[in-house]
Design an enzyme around this catalytic site. Structure first.
Site, PDB file in Angstrom:
ATOM      1  N   LYS A  13      43.088 -19.254 -47.522  1.00 32.20           N
ATOM      2  CA  LYS A  13      43.715 -19.808 -46.307  1.00 32.20           C
ATOM      3  C   LYS A  13      43.176 -19.090 -45.062  1.00 32.20           C
ATOM      4  CE  LYS A  13      47.888 -18.677 -47.828  1.00 32.20           C
ATOM      5  NZ  LYS A  13      47.553 -18.036 -49.120  1.00 32.20           N
ATOM      6  N   ARG A  89      56.661 -21.919 -46.659  1.00 37.57           N
ATOM      7  CA  ARG A  89      56.506 -21.302 -47.956  1.00 37.57           C
ATOM      8  C   ARG A  89      57.674 -21.593 -48.881  1.00 37.57           C
ATOM      9  NH1 ARG A  89      53.041 -16.907 -46.809  1.00 37.57           N
ATOM     10  NH2 ARG A  89      52.458 -15.776 -48.678  1.00 37.57           N
ATOM     11  N   ARG A 128      39.526  -7.469 -51.370  1.00 35.77           N
ATOM     12  CA  ARG A 128      39.620  -7.892 -49.967  1.00 35.77           C
ATOM     13  C   ARG A 128      39.687  -6.713 -49.007  1.00 35.77           C
ATOM     14  NH1 ARG A 128      43.981 -12.128 -48.201  1.00 35.77           N
ATOM     15  NH2 ARG A 128      45.339 -10.743 -49.399  1.00 35.77           N
ATOM     16  N   ARG A 161      44.895  -4.243 -47.456  1.00 35.74           N
ATOM     17  CA  ARG A 161      46.319  -4.531 -47.241  1.00 35.74           C
ATOM     18  C   ARG A 161      47.169  -3.783 -48.259  1.00 35.74           C
ATOM     19  NH1 ARG A 161      46.954 -10.997 -46.585  1.00 35.74           N
ATOM     20  NH2 ARG A 161      48.795 -10.570 -47.852  1.00 35.74           N
ATOM     21  N   ARG A 172      53.740 -11.776 -55.979  1.00 37.10           N
ATOM     22  CA  ARG A 172      53.395 -12.802 -54.975  1.00 37.10           C
ATOM     23  C   ARG A 172      53.059 -14.120 -55.668  1.00 37.10           C
ATOM     24  NH1 ARG A 172      48.837  -9.476 -52.209  1.00 37.10           N
ATOM     25  NH2 ARG A 172      48.356 -11.373 -51.014  1.00 37.10           N
TER      26      ARG A 172
HETATM   27  P1  AP5 Z   1      41.885 -14.986 -47.971  1.00 41.46           P
HETATM   28  O1  AP5 Z   1      41.273 -16.132 -47.253  1.00 41.46           O
HETATM   29  O2  AP5 Z   1      42.154 -13.753 -47.197  1.00 41.46           O
HETATM   30  O3  AP5 Z   1      43.162 -15.447 -48.808  1.00 41.46           O
HETATM   31  P2  AP5 Z   1      44.534 -16.094 -48.324  1.00 41.46           P
HETATM   32  O4  AP5 Z   1      44.671 -17.436 -48.915  1.00 41.46           O
HETATM   33  O5  AP5 Z   1      44.682 -15.985 -46.850  1.00 41.46           O
HETATM   34  O6  AP5 Z   1      45.533 -15.146 -49.137  1.00 41.46           O
HETATM   35  P3  AP5 Z   1      46.669 -14.134 -48.665  1.00 41.46           P
HETATM   36  O7  AP5 Z   1      46.700 -13.055 -49.692  1.00 41.46           O
HETATM   37  O8  AP5 Z   1      46.508 -13.741 -47.256  1.00 41.46           O
HETATM   38  O9  AP5 Z   1      47.907 -15.047 -48.840  1.00 41.46           O
HETATM   39  P4  AP5 Z   1      49.364 -14.647 -49.000  1.00 41.46           P
HETATM   40  O10 AP5 Z   1      50.012 -15.954 -48.917  1.00 41.46           O
HETATM   41  O11 AP5 Z   1      49.633 -13.825 -50.194  1.00 41.46           O
HETATM   42  O12 AP5 Z   1      49.618 -13.628 -47.777  1.00 41.46           O
HETATM   43  P5  AP5 Z   1      50.229 -13.826 -46.308  1.00 41.46           P
HETATM   44  O13 AP5 Z   1      49.481 -12.930 -45.407  1.00 41.46           O
HETATM   45  O14 AP5 Z   1      50.367 -15.247 -45.966  1.00 41.46           O
HETATM   46  O15 AP5 Z   1      40.899 -14.639 -49.202  1.00 41.46           O
HETATM   47  C1  AP5 Z   1      41.195 -13.606 -50.110  1.00 41.46           C
HETATM   48  C2  AP5 Z   1      39.922 -12.858 -50.487  1.00 41.46           C
HETATM   49  O16 AP5 Z   1      39.047 -13.714 -51.218  1.00 41.46           O
HETATM   50  C3  AP5 Z   1      39.119 -12.367 -49.297  1.00 41.46           C
HETATM   51  O17 AP5 Z   1      38.554 -11.138 -49.626  1.00 41.46           O
HETATM   52  C4  AP5 Z   1      38.041 -13.431 -49.119  1.00 41.46           C
HETATM   53  O18 AP5 Z   1      36.854 -12.888 -48.555  1.00 41.46           O
HETATM   54  C5  AP5 Z   1      37.815 -13.909 -50.524  1.00 41.46           C
HETATM   55  N1  AP5 Z   1      37.526 -15.338 -50.622  1.00 41.46           N
HETATM   56  C6  AP5 Z   1      38.081 -16.331 -49.885  1.00 41.46           C
HETATM   57  N2  AP5 Z   1      37.603 -17.531 -50.263  1.00 41.46           N
HETATM   58  C7  AP5 Z   1      36.733 -17.290 -51.281  1.00 41.46           C
HETATM   59  C8  AP5 Z   1      35.913 -18.124 -52.114  1.00 41.46           C
HETATM   60  N3  AP5 Z   1      35.908 -19.456 -51.943  1.00 41.46           N
HETATM   61  N4  AP5 Z   1      35.152 -17.534 -53.070  1.00 41.46           N
HETATM   62  C9  AP5 Z   1      35.167 -16.170 -53.229  1.00 41.46           C
HETATM   63  N5  AP5 Z   1      35.916 -15.331 -52.477  1.00 41.46           N
HETATM   64  C10 AP5 Z   1      36.686 -15.889 -51.518  1.00 41.46           C
HETATM   65  O19 AP5 Z   1      51.718 -13.260 -46.537  1.00 41.46           O
HETATM   66  C11 AP5 Z   1      51.939 -11.925 -46.839  1.00 41.46           C
HETATM   67  C12 AP5 Z   1      53.440 -11.683 -47.077  1.00 41.46           C
HETATM   68  O20 AP5 Z   1      54.168 -11.958 -45.879  1.00 41.46           O
HETATM   69  C13 AP5 Z   1      54.096 -12.565 -48.130  1.00 41.46           C
HETATM   70  O21 AP5 Z   1      53.930 -12.034 -49.434  1.00 41.46           O
HETATM   71  C14 AP5 Z   1      55.557 -12.552 -47.673  1.00 41.46           C
HETATM   72  O22 AP5 Z   1      56.201 -11.367 -48.048  1.00 41.46           O
HETATM   73  C15 AP5 Z   1      55.440 -12.564 -46.166  1.00 41.46           C
HETATM   74  N6  AP5 Z   1      55.435 -13.924 -45.591  1.00 41.46           N
HETATM   75  C16 AP5 Z   1      54.414 -14.522 -44.887  1.00 41.46           C
HETATM   76  N7  AP5 Z   1      54.743 -15.770 -44.523  1.00 41.46           N
HETATM   77  C17 AP5 Z   1      55.998 -15.983 -44.986  1.00 41.46           C
HETATM   78  C18 AP5 Z   1      56.883 -17.095 -44.947  1.00 41.46           C
HETATM   79  N8  AP5 Z   1      56.530 -18.254 -44.339  1.00 41.46           N
HETATM   80  N9  AP5 Z   1      58.102 -16.976 -45.552  1.00 41.46           N
HETATM   81  C19 AP5 Z   1      58.473 -15.831 -46.168  1.00 41.46           C
HETATM   82  N10 AP5 Z   1      57.688 -14.747 -46.247  1.00 41.46           N
HETATM   83  C20 AP5 Z   1      56.462 -14.813 -45.662  1.00 41.46           C
HETATM   84 ZN    ZN Z   2      45.905 -14.806 -45.601  1.00 42.67          ZN
END
Ligand code: AP5
Ligand code: ZN
Length: 216
Positions: A13, A89, A128, A161, A172
């Site tokens: 994402k 989410r 990452r 992170r 997660r």
């Molecule tokens: P990356 O693009 O960074 O992945 P992502 O989909 O953004 O994954 P996240 O881990 O950020 O998602 P998340 O939902 O767990 O965390 P969030 O920050 O939203 O890619 C990952 C890695 O893979 C990178 O190293 C990249 O280079 C590599 N990569 C990408 N694409 C690739 C490909 N095609 N091939 C190979 N490698 C690739 O949330 C964090 C926390 O915040 C949650 O756990 C929760 O506690 C809280 N939170 C956030 N939003 C809410 C909400 N709406 N409600 C409740 N709690 C919330």
């Molecule tokens: Zn992310």
């Protein structure tokens, strides 16, 4: 464009959102980035959120809905559209978002699901690196920065992170399957869902996203 990116942790994402921002001149609203910025500022909300995030849980719907509401109303960059990343989410978040956007007369146009099997995500998450100020993400093997451990654009240091470990990832993923995946059906019903194979390399995933956004 007004759209949502849905996908498990590590689906891509945060990797694909900047492509959409550049292409459509839309705002990137990433709730995880917003929470991490509260954590680094040491606010009360940040301190509470950090405990939950490090354990791989979800922050409360009320807090998250208010955070997004504030952005949608007050962030001028949203006028040209927005890419929601990490929100909604849960079903209640999705329902409240729909209501909010209907009131503003600017409903969502697409909900794109980045589909990847869980077993591919461990390597993505544990390798990452992020640039905290911008949320830009890199990968030690799959998408390394030009200079070791340094952001390509600002030259600032990259960090890991605190929730990017195998234990928190398991939780997660559970939270994703139990609480977030149901929103896929929610958007299938409203007719704006598109699915993309996100196990492919980033450039291929980007092509697939563009293709499905072009559809009406
Ligand atoms: P990356 O693009 O960074 O992945 P992502 O989909 O953004 O994954 P996240 O881990 O950020 O998602 P998340 O939902 O767990 O965390 P969030 O920050 O939203 O890619 C990952 C890695 O893979 C990178 O190293 C990249 O280079 C590599 N990569 C990408 N694409 C690739 C490909 N095609 N091939 C190979 N490698 C690739 O949330 C964090 C926390 O915040 C949650 O756990 C929760 O506690 C809280 N939170 C956030 N939003 C809410 C909400 N709406 N409600 C409740 N709690 C919330
Ligand atoms: Zn992310």
């Amino acid at each position: 464009i007004r759209m949502v990116l849905i996908g498990p942790p590590g689906a891509g994402k945060g990797t694909q959102a900047p492509n959409l921002v550049k292409r459509f001149n839309a705002a990137h609203l990433a709730t995880g980035d917003m929470l991490r910025s509260q954590v680094s500022k040491g606010t009360e909300l940040g301190l509470e959120a950090k405990k939950i995030m490090d354990k791989g849980g979800l922050v409360s719907d009320d807090i998250m809905v208010n955070m997004i509401k504030d952005e949608l109303l007050n962030n001028a960059a949203c006028k040209n559209g927005f890419i929601l990343d990490g929100f909604p989410r849960t079903i209640p978040q999705a329902e409240k978002l729909d209501k909010m956007l209907a009131e503003q007369g600017r409903p969502l146009e697409k909900a794109v699901e980045l589909k990847v099997d869980d077993d591919l995500l461990v390597a993505r998450i544990t390798g990452r690196l992020i640039h905290p100020a911008s949320g830009r993400s890199y990968h030690k093997l799959f998408n390394p920065p030009k200079t070791d451990m340094v952001d390509d654009i600002t030259g600032e240091p990259l960090i890991q992170r605190s929730d990017d470990n195998v234990d928190a990832l398991k939780k997660r993923l559970n939270a994703y399957h139990e609480q977030t995946e149901p929103i896929v059906d929610f958007y299938k019903k409203t007719g704006i869902w598109e699915g993309v194979d996100a196990a492919q390399p980033p450039a291929t995933v980007w092509e697939s996203i563009l293709k499905c956004i072009g559809k009406n």
